[in-house]
Design an enzyme around this catalytic site. Structure first.
Site, PDB file in Angstrom:
ATOM      1  N   THR A 176       0.842  -1.206   0.000  1.00 11.85           N
ATOM      2  CA  THR A 176       0.000   0.000   0.000  1.00 11.85           C
ATOM      3  C   THR A 176       0.872   1.250   0.000  1.00 11.85           C
ATOM      4  O   THR A 176       1.981   1.236   0.519  1.00 11.85           O
ATOM      5  CB  THR A 176      -0.906   0.074   1.258  1.00 11.85           C
ATOM      6  OG1 THR A 176      -1.662  -1.099   1.362  1.00 11.85           O
ATOM      7  CG2 THR A 176      -1.812   1.284   1.255  1.00 11.85           C
ATOM      8  N   ARG A 227     -12.690  -9.073  -0.851  1.00  9.74           N
ATOM      9  CA  ARG A 227     -12.204  -8.527   0.433  1.00  9.74           C
ATOM     10  C   ARG A 227     -11.836  -7.057   0.258  1.00  9.74           C
ATOM     11  O   ARG A 227     -11.125  -6.688  -0.668  1.00  9.74           O
ATOM     12  CB  ARG A 227     -10.984  -9.323   0.905  1.00  9.74           C
ATOM     13  CG  ARG A 227     -10.323  -8.803   2.205  1.00  9.74           C
ATOM     14  CD  ARG A 227      -9.117  -7.944   1.909  1.00  9.74           C
ATOM     15  NE  ARG A 227      -8.379  -7.593   3.131  1.00  9.74           N
ATOM     16  CZ  ARG A 227      -7.406  -6.688   3.181  1.00  9.74           C
ATOM     17  NH1 ARG A 227      -7.058  -6.028   2.087  1.00  9.74           N
ATOM     18  NH2 ARG A 227      -6.788  -6.424   4.303  1.00  9.74           N
ATOM     19  N   GLY A 265     -10.020  -3.831   2.149  1.00 10.94           N
ATOM     20  CA  GLY A 265      -9.154  -3.484   3.279  1.00 10.94           C
ATOM     21  C   GLY A 265      -9.502  -2.106   3.820  1.00 10.94           C
ATOM     22  O   GLY A 265     -10.591  -1.564   3.584  1.00 10.94           O
ATOM     23  N   ASP A 266      -8.563  -1.536   4.528  1.00 11.17           N
ATOM     24  CA  ASP A 266      -8.785  -0.228   5.151  1.00 11.17           C
ATOM     25  C   ASP A 266      -8.608   0.935   4.167  1.00 11.17           C
ATOM     26  O   ASP A 266      -9.175   2.017   4.361  1.00 11.17           O
ATOM     27  CB  ASP A 266      -7.830  -0.029   6.333  1.00 11.17           C
ATOM     28  CG  ASP A 266      -6.369  -0.168   5.915  1.00 11.17           C
ATOM     29  OD1 ASP A 266      -6.081  -0.973   4.996  1.00 11.17           O
ATOM     30  OD2 ASP A 266      -5.516   0.508   6.507  1.00 11.17           O
ATOM     31  N   THR A 270      -0.814   1.914   6.432  1.00 13.61           N
ATOM     32  CA  THR A 270      -0.484   0.764   5.595  1.00 13.61           C
ATOM     33  C   THR A 270      -0.290  -0.415   6.540  1.00 13.61           C
ATOM     34  O   THR A 270      -0.003  -0.227   7.718  1.00 13.61           O
ATOM     35  CB  THR A 270       0.805   0.977   4.773  1.00 13.61           C
ATOM     36  OG1 THR A 270       1.916   1.136   5.673  1.00 13.61           O
ATOM     37  CG2 THR A 270       0.727   2.204   3.885  1.00 13.61           C
ATOM     38  N   GLY A 271      -0.423  -1.610   6.007  1.00 18.06           N
ATOM     39  CA  GLY A 271      -0.292  -2.789   6.865  1.00 18.06           C
ATOM     40  C   GLY A 271      -1.619  -3.501   6.982  1.00 18.06           C
ATOM     41  O   GLY A 271      -2.505  -3.302   6.144  1.00 18.06           O
ATOM     42  N   GLY A 300      -4.991  -4.274   7.145  1.00 19.25           N
ATOM     43  CA  GLY A 300      -6.152  -3.398   7.070  1.00 19.25           C
ATOM     44  C   GLY A 300      -7.241  -3.733   8.063  1.00 19.25           C
ATOM     45  O   GLY A 300      -7.938  -2.844   8.563  1.00 19.25           O
TER      46      GLY A 300
HETATM   47  N1  GLY Z   1      -3.686  -1.802   4.269  1.00 17.96           N
HETATM   48  C1  GLY Z   1      -3.999  -2.413   3.066  1.00 17.96           C
HETATM   49  C2  GLY Z   1      -4.922  -3.528   3.171  1.00 17.96           C
HETATM   50  O1  GLY Z   1      -5.033  -4.142   4.213  1.00 17.96           O
HETATM   51  O2  GLY Z   1      -5.548  -3.852   2.188  1.00 17.96           O
END
Ligand code: GLY
Length: 352
Positions: free
Chosen positions: A204, A232, A234-235, A255-256, A258
């Site tokens: 990300t 799916r 993510g954040d 990032t990381g 999510g």
């Molecule tokens: N932070 C990116 C994700 O989890 O998709």
């Protein structure tokens, strides 16, 4: 001190260009202490922060400067966490998520599970500007992008396809589905890994811009978790999780993993903690502390009881203070200020 800016940057910074009116905004306070333009981004955003800095300095709105910066990374097939060349889902299909948020207008746009479009950040910007919505997903997002002239293309590169195939051919405990037993074991205490241990790093890019007038904008864009279950989200495309901007306070992103940022409303919480007076770095650390203590599922914990994943938060305040933090260090983030473009160390809750 970081590496100096490009020749173009020095030209834009020079008094001659400023007096010719190229630099649109003067710092509100006008003092020599004013930090001027400040751009922060994830580790993979060094070229992106430089691009965003130059544009913000020249008067481009922070959110547009942010999108221009991250677009460099989206177009880079060598970055397998964003845009072209991103690692695909379980079925071998690249699905992209992105969001943008503009401080001065308090508007946002986002897309999730978008296929075949290299620049989800630019589609998110179009959602913000050309609809009365915030988030479009999947097929609808793709149709919307095509209506606005975005070109469809195959995003799966040969390198990413081969990595996916290697994963597919060795399917093991490293997937996202839980057996009833693993789900049951999830809340029974500390450690053990519950038979699943996730070694996948989530990439990300998040990039936040504070211009010389103190206005803010940001963007987060990603191909998400490699080998994710199709659909799916993510954040990154969720305002308040992977990105949040309040023009009175600051901007933050992540990032990381999510799922952890979604559960903690990560970026929004960072901004609210800054509103309460915390320095951006300390606000990021406090959210990470909460995530670390609230994570209960065994498959997300190491043998020693600590979380088994990593997560980074980045923030810049309206006044131009900035910082970043991660669960496990050492980890770096990208910064551009009047002192140059460089990597700085994130604060870390734990050392690896
Ligand atoms: N932070 C990116 C994700 O989890 O998709």
């Amino acid at each position: 001190m970081g590496r100096p800016f490009s020749r173009r940057h020095f030209l834009l910074s020079s008094g001659a260009v400023a007096s010719a009116g190229v630099i649109a905004a003067r710092p509100r306070g006008g003092s020599s202490e004013d930090p001027g333009v400040v751009v922060v981004a994830s580790d993979n955003g060094l070229a992106a922060v430089e691009r965003a800095y130059e544009l913000a300095l020249a008067g481009t709105l922070p959110v547009d400067a942010a999108v221009a910066g991250v677009s460099l990374v989206e177009a880079d097939p060598a970055d397998q966490t964003v845009g072209l060349g991103g690692l695909p889902n379980e079925d071998g299909v690249v699905e992209l998520d992105a969001s943008v948020m503009c401080g001065p207008t308090y508007r946002a746009g986002a897309v999730a599970s978008l296929r075949n479009i290299m620049h989800p950040s630019q589609v998110a910007l179009t959602v913000m500007r050309r609809t009365d919505h915030v988030l479009l997903v999947g097929e609808g997002a793709l149709r919307f992008a095509k209506q606005h002239g975005f070109r469809e293309q195959e995003l799966l590169t040969e390198a990413s396809r081969l990595e996916w195939l290697r994963w597919k051919e060795s399917l093991s405990s490293e997937d996202d589905r839980l057996t009833p037993e693993q789900a049951e074991a999830g809340f029974s205490g500390v450690g053990g890994g519950g038979g699943k241990r996730d070694k996948r790093e989530t990439g990300t890019i998040n990039l936040c811009v504070r211009n010389a007038a103190g206005d803010l904008g940001g963007c987060t864009t990603t191909s998400g978790l490699a080998w994710k279950i199709p659909g799916r989200v993510g954040d990154s495309p969720l305002i308040g999780a992977g990105l949040y901007v309040d023009n009175e306070v600051g901007a933050a992103g992540s990032t990381g993993r999510g799922e952890a940022t979604i559960l903690s409303c990560g970026a929004h919480t960072v901004v609210e903690l800054m509103r309460g007076g915390l320095h951006p770095k300390d606000a990021c650390l406090e959210v990470l502390r909460r995530i670390a203590t609230r994570t209960k599922q065994r498959h997300l914990l190491r043998e020693d009881g600590r979380v088994a994943f990593n997560l980074n938060l980045y923030a810049v305040s309206k006044a131009g203070a900035f910082g970043a933090a991660c669960l496990y260090g050492p980890h770096r983030y990208a910064v551009a200020t009047k002192d140059g473009v460089r990597h700085e160390d994130e604060a870390a809750l734990y050392e690896r």
